[in-house]
Design an enzyme around this catalytic site. Structure first.
Site, mmCIF file in Angstrom:
data_model
loop_
_atom_site.group_PDB
_atom_site.id
_atom_site.type_symbol
_atom_site.label_atom_id
_atom_site.label_comp_id
_atom_site.label_asym_id
_atom_site.label_seq_id
_atom_site.Cartn_x
_atom_site.Cartn_y
_atom_site.Cartn_z
ATOM 1 N N CYS A 359 2.413 1.733 0.409
ATOM 2 C CA CYS A 359 2.933 2.734 -0.535
ATOM 3 C C CYS A 359 1.813 3.671 -0.979
ATOM 4 C CB CYS A 359 3.623 2.031 -1.697
ATOM 5 S SG CYS A 359 4.731 3.117 -2.636
ATOM 6 N N HIS A 464 7.288 -2.150 0.758
ATOM 7 C CA HIS A 464 6.759 -3.274 -0.007
ATOM 8 C C HIS A 464 7.426 -4.564 0.486
ATOM 9 C CE1 HIS A 464 4.584 -1.167 -3.230
ATOM 10 N NE2 HIS A 464 5.576 -0.274 -3.252
#
Length: 510
Positions: A359, A464
């Protein structure tokens, strides 16, 4: 159905509230009861994505597009939402579907004096702009409604407080501790971390500062993280009970390897390994690190050593360097450079080491961060992937199920592996046009979500949860961490052993 409510309060942040609430969720669920967790307000950059549950919230939200009491239009009810990771894991421990009502207000710190406000799963710009004290009365109706709905649908609601209920500077605007306890008429435990020292003073001081009517809700004190001979505690618990009327109902021994992610994003700095070490993973611990709980499984995979790195020296001997998520990507990238970690990461790649960016970490690995909307900030990237990230006001929040394509180099074991995870990000990342024209093309390994450099050593993902996925762990390490169910059962066994007999049943007795 009207749930009995058990609430875990703490003398401080980090006392063990989240851990104990999770254990209570599994303890009562194993009795065949329908259980839900609840925390009115959580301040954490560790968040999880839950399914679109807003449509079930009845009176909690105004109709879609209508003016909300806190200002601005109500969010679409089909959107996935964010809740704090602690309540996500508590829901799983309770064998319940995670729901935005379980953590109706989430504050995600972006600076020391500023947080993004997420109400019932959705970012609220009007609430984010409000002063702290002016916000509480605006959000309390939605919080109370969410709690009341959970109480109506369950046998037991396990409630977690925040910080301390005795923070007298905040009592007039409290929406997470004593106001919730009174609203639910909860039976409360007060937990303290005895390993820090001063535990009995913390317990007595907290009790003394609570309003007298609220003291009546306390059913027991809990001493957490005790090391040594519990018989040496006497006569302190007895004297404390004589002063307060509240018994000490449990002394919980120190337990380092319980398997639950650290509560509210607080990580300990000890290096962790299980068995003979074959892989050392250094995770960069920048100031606004987010979703660090996704690396918890690495503490429990045999042969893997996890290190939190704040300096180049912390990366010595690492096989992997991981750039995790960040709530302030440009600021954390500047911090990383100030520590000299940019040079260490580049040297690590030159030595043949692996780098993983997740991310915000993926965004840092690219050539540039471009922010024309004032979301995060402009910055040159680390230049390890020929990508560019543009920030926009729209936030991607969704669960993701996907599969790796052909992966090269040291990450090749991920080729074809199906993975599940989640996305929470403002930026959108794409190949850098000028670099593509010059022949430098990132190899896409997950459609729109993951890329590699030409050497195959650097891997960047928006996804994630890769290292929580059993298939991915087995592909990368040939082994997996214990299942979450096993972890939750271990927590329930632990409190069953160390609480005084009958106390846990009495907390939910009619």
């Amino acid at each position: 159905m009207s749930a009995r409510c058990v609430m875990v309060l703490g003398t401080t942040s980090g006392a063990g509230k989240s851990w104990l609430a999770t254990a209570l969720c599994r303890h009562y669920a194993r009795q065949g009861l329908k259980v839900a967790p609840f925390k009115a307000q959580n301040m954490s950059n560790n968040a999880r994505v839950v399914a679109p549950t807003l449509r079930r919230l009845g009176g909690s939200l105004p109709p879609e597009g209508a003016e909300a009491p806190w200002g601005g239009p109500a969010a679409p009810r089909s959107l996935a939402g964010e809740i704090g990771s602690a309540q996500y894991f508590q829901a799983l421990a309770a064998r319940a579907e995670p729901d935005v009502r379980m953590n109706p207000l989430l504050l995600k710190p972006e600076a020391d004096t500023h947080s993004q406000v997420v109400l019932l799963g959705q970012v609220s710009a009007p609430l984010t702009a409000m002063p702290w004290r002016g916000r509480s009365e605006r959000v309390w109706p939605a919080i109370a409604q969410a709690l009341d709905e959970l109480r109506a649908e369950n046998d037991v609601v396990v409630i977690e407080g925040a910080g301390s209920p005795a923070e007298i500077n905040l009592m007039d605007s409290d929406i997470v501790n004593l106001r919730v306890a009174r609203h639910a008429q909860a039976r409360c435990l007060l937990v303290t971390d005895i390993d820090r020292g001063g535990a009995f003073a913390h317990l007595y001081g907290t009790w003394a500062l609570m309003p007298e009517a609220d003291r009546a809700l306390l059913r027991g004190f809990v001493l957490n993280r005790f090391r040594g001979d519990a018989s040496l505690l006497s006569p302190a618990p007895e004297r404390l009970q004589a002063l307060t009327g509240v018994p000490t109902v449990a002394t919980l021994p120190m337990w380092y390897r319980h398997g639950l992610p650290e509560e509210d994003g607080v990580f300990d700095d000890r290096a962790h390994a299980s068995g003979a070490v074959h892989t050392t993973v250094a995770v960069i611990a920048y100031p606004r690190i987010s979703n660090l709980d996704e690396f918890q499984p690495l503490k429990n995979v045999p042969g893997v050593r996890l290190v939190w790195a704040r300096s180049p020296a912390d990366c010595a001997g690492a096989d992997w360097i991981v750039l995790p998520g960040s709530k302030a990507t440009a600021a954390d990238l500047a911090w990383l450079r100030a520590q000299g970690l940019d040079h260490e990461i580049a040297a690590h790649v030159q030595r043949g080491g692996r780098v993983l960016g997740v991310c915000g970490g993926l965004q840092m690995l690219g050539e540039a961060l471009i922010d024309t909307h004032g979301i995060d900030g402009n910055a040159p990237g680390l230049g390890l992937l020929p990508l560019v990230t543009a920030f926009s006001p729209d936030k991607t929040v969704q669960r993701t199920h996907t599969a790796f394509g052909q992966v090269h180099g040291p990450w090749a074991a991920l080729s074809g592996v199906a993975v599940s995870g989640y996305e929470i990000h403002h930026g959108q990342t794409a190949p850098h046009p000028a670099m593509v024209a010059a022949g430098h093309v990132a190899h896409e390994v997950l459609p729109g979500l993951g890329w590699q450099d030409a050497s195959g050593q650097v891997l960047g993902l928006y996804l994630h949860g890769l290292l929580e996925d059993e298939a991915a762990l087995r592909a990368l390490f040939g082994a997996a961490a214990p299942s979450l169910d096993a972890v939750f059962d271990g927590l329930a066994d632990f409190i069953h052993t160390h609480f005084q007999a009958g106390v846990l049943d009495a907390l939910i007795a009619p």
